[in-house]
Motif scaffolding. Structure first.
Motif, PDB file in Angstrom:
ATOM      1  N   PHE A 271       3.248  17.903   2.995  1.00  0.00           N
ATOM      2  CA  PHE A 271       4.293  17.347   2.145  1.00  0.00           C
ATOM      3  C   PHE A 271       3.692  16.410   1.120  1.00  0.00           C
ATOM      4  N   LEU A 272       4.377  16.271  -0.002  1.00  0.00           N
ATOM      5  CA  LEU A 272       4.056  15.224  -0.960  1.00  0.00           C
ATOM      6  C   LEU A 272       5.144  14.164  -0.847  1.00  0.00           C
ATOM      7  N   VAL A 273       4.729  12.931  -0.616  1.00  0.00           N
ATOM      8  CA  VAL A 273       5.646  11.799  -0.575  1.00  0.00           C
ATOM      9  C   VAL A 273       5.434  11.026  -1.871  1.00  0.00           C
TER      10      VAL A 273
ATOM     11  N   LEU B  40       8.330  11.946   9.964  1.00  0.00           N
ATOM     12  CA  LEU B  40       6.873  12.074  10.010  1.00  0.00           C
ATOM     13  C   LEU B  40       6.364  11.315  11.231  1.00  0.00           C
ATOM     14  N   ARG B  41       5.055  11.455  11.513  1.00  0.00           N
ATOM     15  CA  ARG B  41       4.465  10.768  12.663  1.00  0.00           C
ATOM     16  C   ARG B  41       3.346   9.844  12.199  1.00  0.00           C
ATOM     17  N   ALA B  42       3.138   8.769  12.951  1.00  0.00           N
ATOM     18  CA  ALA B  42       2.099   7.791  12.606  1.00  0.00           C
ATOM     19  C   ALA B  42       0.721   8.435  12.596  1.00  0.00           C
ATOM     20  N   ASN B  43       0.519   9.454  13.443  1.00  0.00           N
ATOM     21  CA  ASN B  43      -0.802  10.086  13.516  1.00  0.00           C
ATOM     22  C   ASN B  43      -0.933  11.302  12.593  1.00  0.00           C
ATOM     23  N   ASP B  44       0.050  11.536  11.716  1.00  0.00           N
ATOM     24  CA  ASP B  44      -0.125  12.542  10.666  1.00  0.00           C
ATOM     25  C   ASP B  44      -1.256  12.058   9.739  1.00  0.00           C
ATOM     26  N   ILE B  45      -1.745  12.940   8.904  1.00  0.00           N
ATOM     27  CA  ILE B  45      -2.831  12.570   7.994  1.00  0.00           C
ATOM     28  C   ILE B  45      -2.228  12.240   6.626  1.00  0.00           C
ATOM     29  N   TYR B  46      -2.448  11.003   6.174  1.00  0.00           N
ATOM     30  CA  TYR B  46      -1.892  10.493   4.913  1.00  0.00           C
ATOM     31  C   TYR B  46      -3.032  10.298   3.919  1.00  0.00           C
ATOM     32  N   THR B  47      -2.936  10.952   2.756  1.00  0.00           N
ATOM     33  CA  THR B  47      -3.999  10.884   1.752  1.00  0.00           C
ATOM     34  C   THR B  47      -3.395  10.554   0.395  1.00  0.00           C
ATOM     35  N   LEU B  48      -3.901   9.510  -0.250  1.00  0.00           N
ATOM     36  CA  LEU B  48      -3.432   9.169  -1.598  1.00  0.00           C
ATOM     37  C   LEU B  48      -3.934  10.219  -2.570  1.00  0.00           C
ATOM     38  N   ARG B  49      -3.015  10.931  -3.244  1.00  0.00           N
ATOM     39  CA  ARG B  49      -3.392  11.975  -4.195  1.00  0.00           C
ATOM     40  C   ARG B  49      -3.559  11.420  -5.600  1.00  0.00           C
ATOM     41  N   GLU B  50      -2.603  10.566  -6.030  1.00  0.00           N
ATOM     42  CA  GLU B  50      -2.690  10.026  -7.385  1.00  0.00           C
ATOM     43  C   GLU B  50      -1.792   8.813  -7.542  1.00  0.00           C
ATOM     44  N   GLN B  51      -2.113   8.016  -8.562  1.00  0.00           N
ATOM     45  CA  GLN B  51      -1.229   6.955  -9.018  1.00  0.00           C
ATOM     46  C   GLN B  51      -1.126   7.112 -10.524  1.00  0.00           C
ATOM     47  N   TYR B  52       0.065   6.864 -11.062  1.00  0.00           N
ATOM     48  CA  TYR B  52       0.245   6.970 -12.507  1.00  0.00           C
ATOM     49  C   TYR B  52       1.359   6.040 -12.947  1.00  0.00           C
ATOM     50  N   ILE B  53       1.377   5.759 -14.229  1.00  0.00           N
ATOM     51  CA  ILE B  53       2.423   4.916 -14.801  1.00  0.00           C
ATOM     52  C   ILE B  53       3.332   5.797 -15.642  1.00  0.00           C
ATOM     53  N   GLU B  54       4.630   5.767 -15.338  1.00  0.00           N
ATOM     54  CA  GLU B  54       5.619   6.562 -16.065  1.00  0.00           C
ATOM     55  C   GLU B  54       5.725   6.024 -17.480  1.00  0.00           C
TER      56      GLU B  54
ATOM     57  N   SER C 243       0.848  -1.196   0.000  1.00  0.00           N
ATOM     58  CA  SER C 243       0.000   0.000   0.000  1.00  0.00           C
ATOM     59  C   SER C 243       0.881   1.243   0.000  1.00  0.00           C
ATOM     60  N   PRO C 244       0.709   2.137  -0.992  1.00  0.00           N
ATOM     61  CA  PRO C 244       1.540   3.347  -0.987  1.00  0.00           C
ATOM     62  C   PRO C 244       1.295   4.220   0.245  1.00  0.00           C
ATOM     63  N   VAL C 245       0.055   4.274   0.718  1.00  0.00           N
ATOM     64  CA  VAL C 245      -0.247   5.108   1.884  1.00  0.00           C
ATOM     65  C   VAL C 245       0.416   4.528   3.135  1.00  0.00           C
ATOM     66  N   ARG C 246       0.291   3.219   3.346  1.00  0.00           N
ATOM     67  CA  ARG C 246       0.912   2.584   4.522  1.00  0.00           C
ATOM     68  C   ARG C 246       2.440   2.640   4.430  1.00  0.00           C
ATOM     69  N   THR C 247       2.989   2.500   3.227  1.00  0.00           N
ATOM     70  CA  THR C 247       4.442   2.585   3.071  1.00  0.00           C
ATOM     71  C   THR C 247       4.921   3.993   3.424  1.00  0.00           C
ATOM     72  N   ALA C 248       4.208   5.014   2.946  1.00  0.00           N
ATOM     73  CA  ALA C 248       4.563   6.397   3.290  1.00  0.00           C
ATOM     74  C   ALA C 248       4.507   6.590   4.805  1.00  0.00           C
TER      75      ALA C 248
ATOM     76  N   VAL D  46       1.472  10.578  -2.194  1.00  0.00           N
ATOM     77  CA  VAL D  46       0.707  10.630  -0.953  1.00  0.00           C
ATOM     78  C   VAL D  46       0.934  11.990  -0.317  1.00  0.00           C
ATOM     79  N   GLU D  47      -0.162  12.682  -0.002  1.00  0.00           N
ATOM     80  CA  GLU D  47      -0.051  13.962   0.696  1.00  0.00           C
ATOM     81  C   GLU D  47      -0.078  13.690   2.197  1.00  0.00           C
ATOM     82  N   VAL D  48       0.843  14.343   2.915  1.00  0.00           N
ATOM     83  CA  VAL D  48       0.925  14.161   4.361  1.00  0.00           C
ATOM     84  C   VAL D  48       0.745  15.515   5.039  1.00  0.00           C
ATOM     85  N   THR D  49      -0.229  15.590   5.944  1.00  0.00           N
ATOM     86  CA  THR D  49      -0.392  16.772   6.784  1.00  0.00           C
ATOM     87  C   THR D  49       0.288  16.468   8.109  1.00  0.00           C
ATOM     88  N   HIS D  50       1.357  17.229   8.383  1.00  0.00           N
ATOM     89  CA  HIS D  50       2.223  17.010   9.548  1.00  0.00           C
ATOM     90  C   HIS D  50       2.200  18.298  10.354  1.00  0.00           C
TER      91      HIS D  50
END
Length: 108
Positions: free
Chosen positions: A84-86, A51-65, A36-41, A75-79
């Motif tokens: 941040f974008l991860v 970062l912190r475990a209780n930050d807010i992690y939101t999947l913004r997009e997935q794409y193929i290069e 999972s990209p969100v759990r990995t982030a 993944v956007e992280v509110t810390h």
């Protein structure tokens, strides 16, 4: 713009991270958070990037290069006051059975 100096910014290189071994572990049912990209982030971000475990992690997009065919995720992280974008990608296998690794962290 708020400062969060504890968070690692830029390209991410985690010493000793062996993608083939990590993929093999996931194939054997271990460390399934890597699928999972969100759990990995969240897990890598907490263990290595400030970062912190209780930050807010939101999947913004997935794409193929287009050139490489590699699957990427953002993944956007509110810390606290910072955001941040991860960026992650799948180095070993593409799709739902492929592991994710963190590539880059960018402040928003």
């Amino acid at each position: 713009m708020p400062e969060c100096p504890e968070v690692h910014i830029g390209r991410v290189e985690i010493p000793g991270e062996d993608y083939a071994r990590i993929q093999q572990a996931a194939d054997q049912g271990r460390n399934l958070w890597r699928l999972s990209p969100v759990r990995t982030a969240q897990v890598v971000g907490t263990e290595h990037l400030g970062l912190r475990a209780n930050d807010i992690y939101t999947l913004r997009e997935q794409y193929i290069e287009s050139g490489s065919g590699l699957r990427h995720a953002v993944v956007e992280v509110t810390h606290g006051p910072c955001r941040f974008l991860v960026e992650l990608y799948q180095p070993e296998r593409q799709g739902s059975r492929g592991i994710w690794v963190v590539e880059d962290v960018t402040p928003l």
